[in-house]
Design an enzyme around this catalytic site. Structure first.
Site, PDB file in Angstrom:
ATOM      1  N   THR A 234       1.192  10.375   2.730  1.00  0.00           N
ATOM      2  CA  THR A 234       1.813  11.225   1.692  1.00  0.00           C
ATOM      3  C   THR A 234       1.991  10.415   0.406  1.00  0.00           C
ATOM      4  O   THR A 234       2.217   9.205   0.460  1.00  0.00           O
ATOM      5  CB  THR A 234       3.179  11.717   2.208  1.00  0.00           C
ATOM      6  OG1 THR A 234       2.957  12.557   3.338  1.00  0.00           O
ATOM      7  CG2 THR A 234       3.934  12.517   1.144  1.00  0.00           C
ATOM      8  N   GLY A 235       1.899  11.109  -0.727  1.00  0.00           N
ATOM      9  CA  GLY A 235       2.117  10.451  -2.010  1.00  0.00           C
ATOM     10  C   GLY A 235       0.874  10.547  -2.878  1.00  0.00           C
ATOM     11  O   GLY A 235      -0.150  11.101  -2.457  1.00  0.00           O
TER      12      GLY A 235
ATOM     13  N   LYS B 252       8.789   2.426   2.496  1.00  0.00           N
ATOM     14  CA  LYS B 252       8.169   3.724   2.288  1.00  0.00           C
ATOM     15  C   LYS B 252       9.260   4.780   2.154  1.00  0.00           C
ATOM     16  O   LYS B 252      10.405   4.547   2.467  1.00  0.00           O
ATOM     17  CB  LYS B 252       7.241   4.071   3.468  1.00  0.00           C
ATOM     18  CG  LYS B 252       5.949   3.258   3.422  1.00  0.00           C
ATOM     19  CD  LYS B 252       4.947   3.674   4.484  1.00  0.00           C
ATOM     20  CE  LYS B 252       4.646   5.137   4.527  1.00  0.00           C
ATOM     21  NZ  LYS B 252       4.158   5.704   3.267  1.00  0.00           N
TER      22      LYS B 252
ATOM     23  N   GLY C  11       8.376   9.320  -1.461  1.00  0.00           N
ATOM     24  CA  GLY C  11       8.070  10.754  -1.479  1.00  0.00           C
ATOM     25  C   GLY C  11       8.914  11.527  -0.474  1.00  0.00           C
ATOM     26  O   GLY C  11       8.688  12.725  -0.249  1.00  0.00           O
TER      27      GLY C  11
ATOM     28  N   GLU D 100       6.043   9.996   8.430  1.00  0.00           N
ATOM     29  CA  GLU D 100       5.067   8.904   8.234  1.00  0.00           C
ATOM     30  C   GLU D 100       5.215   7.854   9.331  1.00  0.00           C
ATOM     31  O   GLU D 100       4.218   7.328   9.840  1.00  0.00           O
ATOM     32  CB  GLU D 100       5.275   8.262   6.863  1.00  0.00           C
ATOM     33  CG  GLU D 100       4.832   9.168   5.718  1.00  0.00           C
ATOM     34  CD  GLU D 100       5.214   8.661   4.332  1.00  0.00           C
ATOM     35  OE1 GLU D 100       4.556   9.055   3.380  1.00  0.00           O
ATOM     36  OE2 GLU D 100       6.174   7.880   4.221  1.00  0.00           O
TER      37      GLU D 100
END
Ligand code: 5RP
Length: 251
Positions: free
Chosen positions: A32-33, A101, A104, A110
């Site tokens: 993601t991101g 992390k 987002g 994740e």
């Protein structure tokens, strides 16, 4: 499916190098991101050109939606089971390939997806490479039940780790609380430096209202750092990283 010239060249270089690792028949986790989104587009391009037969699990609804819009059929992690490789971005990467992390807000899924993967490959631009984690606020996903109590327990933990007096801020979207894909809230821990990431990770995991924190320790197998000129540097775990050189590369 080539991407427009507005795409960050360093992120694009990292994404392309990671997509080049994909082999026919693989089961993949999609991160993601912004960097992961570039990767998903590159991957869709390869699938269209080469007719690769791949299976995909996504780390967020946003990534699932993007992948589906590009013709990649996304399945649940449980439908696929074990994954060959997850390709994801990161907010910080240290010389041991420990990560922060969750910028987002997707670090819970994740981490679940990365933990179900044979290999986690991180793609990033040079600004993400640091000597010591912590300049990027550490995201912690927490239950809405007992939210303030959990925040208090996190502050107490930070005190015991001599990280007191730091801001522990609820993440907002506009003026509303940020709500994750799993329906939880996020606290961002503004720590500046994290001298002992393992101790902090252990402590956070012991707080019942903490669902998951954004420290990914010992999970990343390979970090691909893209550069402005389109080249990449590949960092294997525990290799010597010249963080200074990389950090200034993209400026
Ligand atoms: C999302 C993440 C992202 O991978 C991280 O925030 C990096 O994003 P970007 O590639 O946009 O800089 O952890 O939860």
């Amino acid at each position: 499916m080539s991407q427009s010239s507005q795409v960050d060249p360093a992120k694009l270089a990292a994404a392309r190098a990671a997509v080049a690792l994909v082999e026919d028949g693989m089961k993949l986790g999609l991160g993601t991101g912004s960097t992961a989104s570039i990767m998903v587009r590159e991957l869709a391009g390869r699938v269209a050109r080469e007719g690769l037969k791949l299976r995909f699990a996504a780390t967020s609804q946003a990534t699932a939606d993007l992948a589906e819009s590009l013709g990649l059929r996304v399945e649940t992690l449980d439908e696929i089971g074990w994954l060959d490789m997850t390709i994801d971005g990161a907010d910080e990467v240290d010389p041991h390939l420990h990560l922060i992390k969750g910028g987002g807000g997707a670090h819970l899924r994740e981490k679940v997806v990365a933990a179900a993967s044979e290999r986690m490959v991180v793609i990033a631009d040079p600004a993400k490479v640091v000597e010591t984690l912590g300049a990027f606020p550490l995201p912690v996903e927490v239950l809405s039940f007992g939210f303030e109590t959990t925040r208090r327990l996190i502050r107490k933990l930070l005190d015991t780790l001599e990280l007191g007096e730091r801001d522990v801020l609820q993440r907002l979207k506009g003026s509303d609380p940020w709500v994750t894909d799993e329906g939880n809230l996020i606290l961002d821990l503004h720590l500046e430096v994290i001298p002992d990431p393992a101790a902090l990770a252990r402590g956070l995991s012991c707080i019942p209202g903490v669902v998951e924190h954004g420290l990914f320790l010992g999970m990343c197998d390979l970090a691909i750092i893209g550069r402005e000129d389109g080249s990449v540097v590949e960092l294997a775990r525990d290799a010597d990283i010249d963080a200074d050189m990389l950090a200034h590369e993209g400026e």
